[in-house]
Design a protein around this motif. Structure first.
Motif, PDB file in Angstrom:
ATOM      1  N   PRO A 291       0.849  -1.194   0.000  1.00  0.00           N
ATOM      2  CA  PRO A 291       0.000   0.000   0.000  1.00  0.00           C
ATOM      3  C   PRO A 291       0.881   1.239   0.000  1.00  0.00           C
ATOM      4  CG  PRO A 291       0.170  -0.855   2.219  1.00  0.00           C
ATOM      5  CD  PRO A 291       0.917  -1.830   1.329  1.00  0.00           C
ATOM      6  N   HIS A 292       0.303   2.361  -0.326  1.00  0.00           N
ATOM      7  CA  HIS A 292       1.085   3.606  -0.313  1.00  0.00           C
ATOM      8  C   HIS A 292       1.684   3.889   1.063  1.00  0.00           C
ATOM      9  CE1 HIS A 292       2.379   7.665  -0.794  1.00  0.00           C
ATOM     10  NE2 HIS A 292       1.343   8.197  -0.191  1.00  0.00           N
ATOM     11  N   PRO A 293       0.924   3.861   2.155  1.00  0.00           N
ATOM     12  CA  PRO A 293       1.508   4.212   3.474  1.00  0.00           C
ATOM     13  C   PRO A 293       2.200   3.025   4.155  1.00  0.00           C
ATOM     14  CG  PRO A 293      -0.834   3.922   3.710  1.00  0.00           C
ATOM     15  CD  PRO A 293      -0.533   3.679   2.252  1.00  0.00           C
ATOM     16  N   PHE A 294       3.007   2.297   3.399  1.00  0.00           N
ATOM     17  CA  PHE A 294       3.647   1.088   3.925  1.00  0.00           C
ATOM     18  C   PHE A 294       4.580   1.368   5.093  1.00  0.00           C
ATOM     19  CE2 PHE A 294       6.489   2.747   0.653  1.00  0.00           C
ATOM     20  CZ  PHE A 294       7.727   2.690   1.290  1.00  0.00           C
ATOM     21  N   TRP A 295       5.072   2.610   5.194  1.00  0.00           N
ATOM     22  CA  TRP A 295       6.073   2.935   6.219  1.00  0.00           C
ATOM     23  C   TRP A 295       5.542   2.804   7.639  1.00  0.00           C
ATOM     24  CZ3 TRP A 295       4.152   6.274   2.519  1.00  0.00           C
ATOM     25  CH2 TRP A 295       3.225   7.228   2.976  1.00  0.00           C
ATOM     26  N   ASP A 298       4.442  -3.238   9.647  1.00  0.00           N
ATOM     27  CA  ASP A 298       5.160  -4.479   9.378  1.00  0.00           C
ATOM     28  C   ASP A 298       4.341  -5.229   8.327  1.00  0.00           C
ATOM     29  OD1 ASP A 298       7.106  -4.004  11.308  1.00  0.00           O
ATOM     30  OD2 ASP A 298       5.888  -4.874  12.904  1.00  0.00           O
ATOM     31  N   PRO A 299       4.992  -5.898   7.358  1.00  0.00           N
ATOM     32  CA  PRO A 299       6.378  -6.354   7.342  1.00  0.00           C
ATOM     33  C   PRO A 299       7.384  -5.426   6.643  1.00  0.00           C
ATOM     34  CG  PRO A 299       5.199  -7.380   5.534  1.00  0.00           C
ATOM     35  CD  PRO A 299       4.201  -6.499   6.254  1.00  0.00           C
ATOM     36  N   TRP A 300       7.020  -4.161   6.387  1.00  0.00           N
ATOM     37  CA  TRP A 300       7.913  -3.306   5.594  1.00  0.00           C
ATOM     38  C   TRP A 300       8.757  -2.352   6.436  1.00  0.00           C
ATOM     39  CZ3 TRP A 300       2.496  -3.262   4.466  1.00  0.00           C
ATOM     40  CH2 TRP A 300       2.126  -4.193   3.500  1.00  0.00           C
ATOM     41  N   PHE A 301       8.367  -2.122   7.676  1.00  0.00           N
ATOM     42  CA  PHE A 301       9.041  -1.102   8.473  1.00  0.00           C
ATOM     43  C   PHE A 301      10.515  -1.422   8.703  1.00  0.00           C
ATOM     44  CE2 PHE A 301      10.424   0.789  12.477  1.00  0.00           C
ATOM     45  CZ  PHE A 301      10.085   2.116  12.289  1.00  0.00           C
TER      46      PHE A 301
END
Length: 316
Positions: A291-295, A298-301
């Motif tokens: 998604p756009h607000p992935f930041w 988790d699991p992207w942070f």
């Protein structure tokens, strides 16, 4: 000390929730972490809000006033390694997203803590949004925040030769604009002659557009609100606010961390080509199926924080 910091943090959030209701300027509170989580979880049930626990190795200063314009005070939150007498740390200016209209500096606190634990001084910055002040107010505010950080370098043991801007979404556009306009007279502020420069040394653009009027861009009403009109009405402003417009030999290395949604990359490849002509380092890290607000999640942070750390280690 940790309990005291956490207590101050909770008290500050309560104070902010009250003071926001009492401010005289209009606010859009639609972009919140909770609402974003509820929305995105419908499509990706496995996501979790990223968390970073308090750590004895870092200290926190909340709501330090970095700029006052009339009765309006702008604040900055600092997450930093416990000061060392023998070593100074690189600094990172954290710029929240929200379409230049919404969002809040506290949305960068989790990232601030994570980066402070890796040895950086993280400055989560409040800046004026479009309902209060149109472009270029936010840019001028952020440049003043850079000056404030340098002016108070000794307090936090900042290495003033290593200061980067890190932004998410609209904050990514602003972070990139800071890094492309070090030498620009367009954004000189009233304190420019009496303070350190607002120059920064690197950019981390997290899903922020690089050009408003571009074949890859679909920026519309929200951008127009900030820029004072749509492209046909104020084309020069749309160009001036685009980081891509300002690429030069004075630009700085940049890391793009992107979702899998193409419109949030608008102008990225063009900027890379221009920067490469000047021999300026660029790097792209793109997550699949995000998604756009992935930041926020988790699991992207954790991989995002690692990309930031690795990039800065390479250039510094």
């Amino acid at each position: 000390m940790i309990a005291r910091c956490i207590g101050c943090f909770v008290a500050t959030l309560l104070f902010l929730s009250i003071s926001h209701a009492q401010t005289s300027f209009p606010r859009d509170t639609s972009f919140t972490l909770h609402a974003t989580y509820v929305k995105e979880k419908k499509y990706r049930p496995y996501i979790r809000i990223a968390e970073v626990k308090a750590d004895r190795s870092i200290a926190v200063d909340l709501d330090k006033i970095y700029l006052q314009r009339g009765s309006r005070k702008l604040a900055i939150d600092i997450f930093y390694p416990c000061p060392s007498k023998s070593r100074r740390s690189p600094g990172l200016l954290l710029i929240h997203g929200g379409g230049w209209r919404s969002g809040d500096k506290d949305q960068m606190h989790t990232l601030g803590r994570a980066l402070a634990m890796r040895g950086y001084i993280a400055y989560a910055v409040e800046y004026r949004l479009s309902l209060e002040a149109r472009y270029p107010a936010a840019v001028l505010d952020l440049k003043e925040a850079v000056r404030w950080a340098k002016t108070h370098a000794d307090r936090y043991r900042l290495d003033t030769t290593k200061l980067a801007s890190v932004g998410t979404s609209a904050g990514g556009q602003l972070a990139a604009l800071l890094g492309m306009t070090n030498d620009s007279p367009l954004f000189q502020t009233e304190s420019a002659g009496n303070a350190p420069t607002a120059d920064i040394h690197a950019v981390i653009d997290i899903d922020g557009v690089l050009a408003f009027h571009h074949p890859e861009s679909t920026e519309g009403k929200v951008a127009a609100e900030w820029l004072g009109g749509n492209y046909t009405e104020v084309p020069a402003t749309w160009s001036e606010a685009s980081p891509l417009t300002h690429v030069s030999s004075h630009s700085v290395p940049i890391l793009f961390i992107n979702s899998s949604i193409p419109r949030f990359h608008a102008g990225r490849d063009d900027m890379i080509s221009l920067l490469q002509r000047h021999g300026i380092y660029t790097e792209v890290q793109e997550f699949d199926d995000t998604p756009h607000p992935f930041w926020f999640f988790d699991p992207w942070f954790d991989p995002m924080v690692e990309y930031i750390d690795q990039f800065l280690d390479r250039i510094w």
